[in-house]
Design an enzyme around this catalytic site. Structure first.
Site, mmCIF file in Angstrom:
data_model
loop_
_atom_site.group_PDB
_atom_site.id
_atom_site.type_symbol
_atom_site.label_atom_id
_atom_site.label_comp_id
_atom_site.label_asym_id
_atom_site.label_seq_id
_atom_site.Cartn_x
_atom_site.Cartn_y
_atom_site.Cartn_z
ATOM 1 N N ASP A 151 55.737 68.850 29.057
ATOM 2 C CA ASP A 151 56.628 69.833 29.667
ATOM 3 C C ASP A 151 57.315 69.214 30.881
ATOM 4 O O ASP A 151 56.709 68.436 31.634
ATOM 5 C CB ASP A 151 55.848 71.080 30.117
ATOM 6 C CG ASP A 151 55.128 71.752 28.961
ATOM 7 O OD1 ASP A 151 55.699 71.759 27.849
ATOM 8 O OD2 ASP A 151 54.014 72.266 29.165
ATOM 9 N N GLU A 191 46.440 70.194 34.348
ATOM 10 C CA GLU A 191 47.494 70.141 33.334
ATOM 11 C C GLU A 191 48.541 69.088 33.680
ATOM 12 O O GLU A 191 49.169 68.507 32.797
ATOM 13 C CB GLU A 191 48.179 71.504 33.205
ATOM 14 C CG GLU A 191 49.263 71.509 32.136
ATOM 15 C CD GLU A 191 50.123 72.757 32.125
ATOM 16 O OE1 GLU A 191 50.836 72.963 31.132
ATOM 17 O OE2 GLU A 191 50.083 73.518 33.107
ATOM 18 N N GLU A 192 48.724 68.837 34.966
ATOM 19 C CA GLU A 192 49.788 67.945 35.406
ATOM 20 C C GLU A 192 49.406 66.469 35.374
ATOM 21 O O GLU A 192 50.250 65.613 35.621
ATOM 22 C CB GLU A 192 50.229 68.326 36.826
ATOM 23 C CG GLU A 192 50.661 69.774 36.986
ATOM 24 C CD GLU A 192 51.816 70.163 36.067
ATOM 25 O OE1 GLU A 192 52.686 69.303 35.808
ATOM 26 O OE2 GLU A 192 51.844 71.323 35.617
#
Length: 362
Positions: free
Chosen positions: A94, A123-124
């Site tokens: 993303d 998540e990053e």
């Protein structure tokens, strides 16, 4: 004088009256806030009184601090030039926004320096973060620092989701310490950054607790204990991204059509924290199933599916994957093999989730 008299007759403050003058307003309406309050059940006080574990209390307090810092960043995003893209992609492919990067840095700094963590999964970050031995502690944390960040530029609610495990191996933490079933989670929670900032946490074997951030104190204040789904299933609400419906399987399509035929309301924000928070408080169901385009689902197991499943079940709901890898599974029973693994998510009141599962079984 005439406008003032008209307002006084209706018990209102005249717009012509001096600022702050409310002589004609009922006294109870003037009490916006109880200024005589001298006893505050803050997050820190609640943790010390209920966890009986100093290291876990420190960890949860640091998570609370990171949530407050992220809330401040979201509130100031416009004037601080924090809207827009950062120019990179995260572990899931993303596009990262500036607030994704900032919130991730905030949480990593708070957790690494807590002295309570050994492994972090964000998540990053493509790889897990192994905390150096001199700062390491007993716990592992998986987190999504800013869920729903695609909505941030238009001022729609976003949030943070996290799950806490206790390390099982001696020495320096490893990925194996966090690649475990959801049944091993010690604590889970989410923080929603909306009209108010609200922190929802639960510990394994205890209830779901709600805290609201009091900006005047800079503290999370305990507001609700043992939060439960509304009795009987609550409001008839279904929440899903119907733009994906051409790729859904027949049981999901059949259930959503049944909802429409039976006067269910559709509510979908696009931030998992917001949609799940509403589902727990109002009732109904949240659905992000596997489909032809994403056969493994879209949401991540460790820092989206697991923590929300534990909170949902603790509040009296059901959290399932629906049909996933050939069988219908309880979400917390999954055993992830990758830190960014995905799964389908179907969670909500037993009234509604059971109707979906019955369609799969038949």
């Amino acid at each position: 004088a005439a406008p003032e008299a008209a307002h006084a007759a209706r018990g209102l403050v005249s717009p012509c009256a001096p600022f702050g003058l409310a002589a004609n307003m009922p006294k109870d309406n003037m009490q916006v806030e109880n200024m005589d309050e001298a006893d505050f059940m803050t997050l820190g006080r609640w943790l010390m009184g209920n966890t009986k574990d100093m290291e876990l209390t420190i960890l949860m307090a640091q998570l609370g601090l990171a949530c407050k810092a992220t809330s401040r960043a979201c509130a100031k995003a416009g004037i601080a030039n924090l809207f827009g893209m950062a120019g990179d992609q995260n572990s899931s492919g993303d596009d990262q926004k500036k607030l994704d990067v900032l919130s991730n840095d905030i949480f990593i700094s708070a957790l690494v320096n807590s002295g309570a963590c050994s492994v972090l999964v964000s998540e990053e970050n493509e790889e897990p973060i192994i905390v150096p031995a001199e700062k390491a502690g007993r716990f592992c944390v998986a987190f999504d620092p800013l869920d729903g960040s695609s909505n941030i530029d238009c001022n729609v609610s976003t949030g943070t989701i996290f799950a806490v495990y206790e390390k099982t191996t001696p020495g320096i933490g490893t990925t194996a310490d966090i690649l475990r079933t959801g049944n091993d989670i010690v604590a889970a929670g989410y923080c929603m950054y909306g009209a108010a900032t609200e922190l929802v946490i639960c510990f394994k074997g205890s209830g779901v607790e709600r805290f609201a951030l009091d900006p005047s104190l800079g503290e999370f204040i305990h507001t609700h204990t043992n939060v439960q789904f509304p009795e009987g299933g609550g409001k008839k609400i279904y929440s899903c991204n119907e733009g994906n419906s051409p790729n859904w399987d027949l049981p999901i399509l059949d259930y959503i059509n049944w909802c429409k035929e039976n006067q269910y309301a559709a509510r979908y924000v696009g931030s998992m924290v917001s949609d799940v928070h509403r589902t727990i408080l109002y009732g109904g169901i949240f659905v992000y199933p596997a489909d032809k385009k994403s056969p493994n689902g879209k949401l991540r197991v460790l820092y989206e599916g697991f923590p929300m499943a534990l909170i949902c079940e603790t509040a009296g709901g059901i959290a399932s994957t629906g049909m996933f890898k050939g069988s219908v599974q309880r979400m917390l029973d999954l055993v992830p093999t990758n830190i960014h693994e995905r799964c389908p998510v179907i969670l909500g009141s037993p009234r509604d989730v059971n109707m979906v599962l019955e369609r799969y079984r038949s």
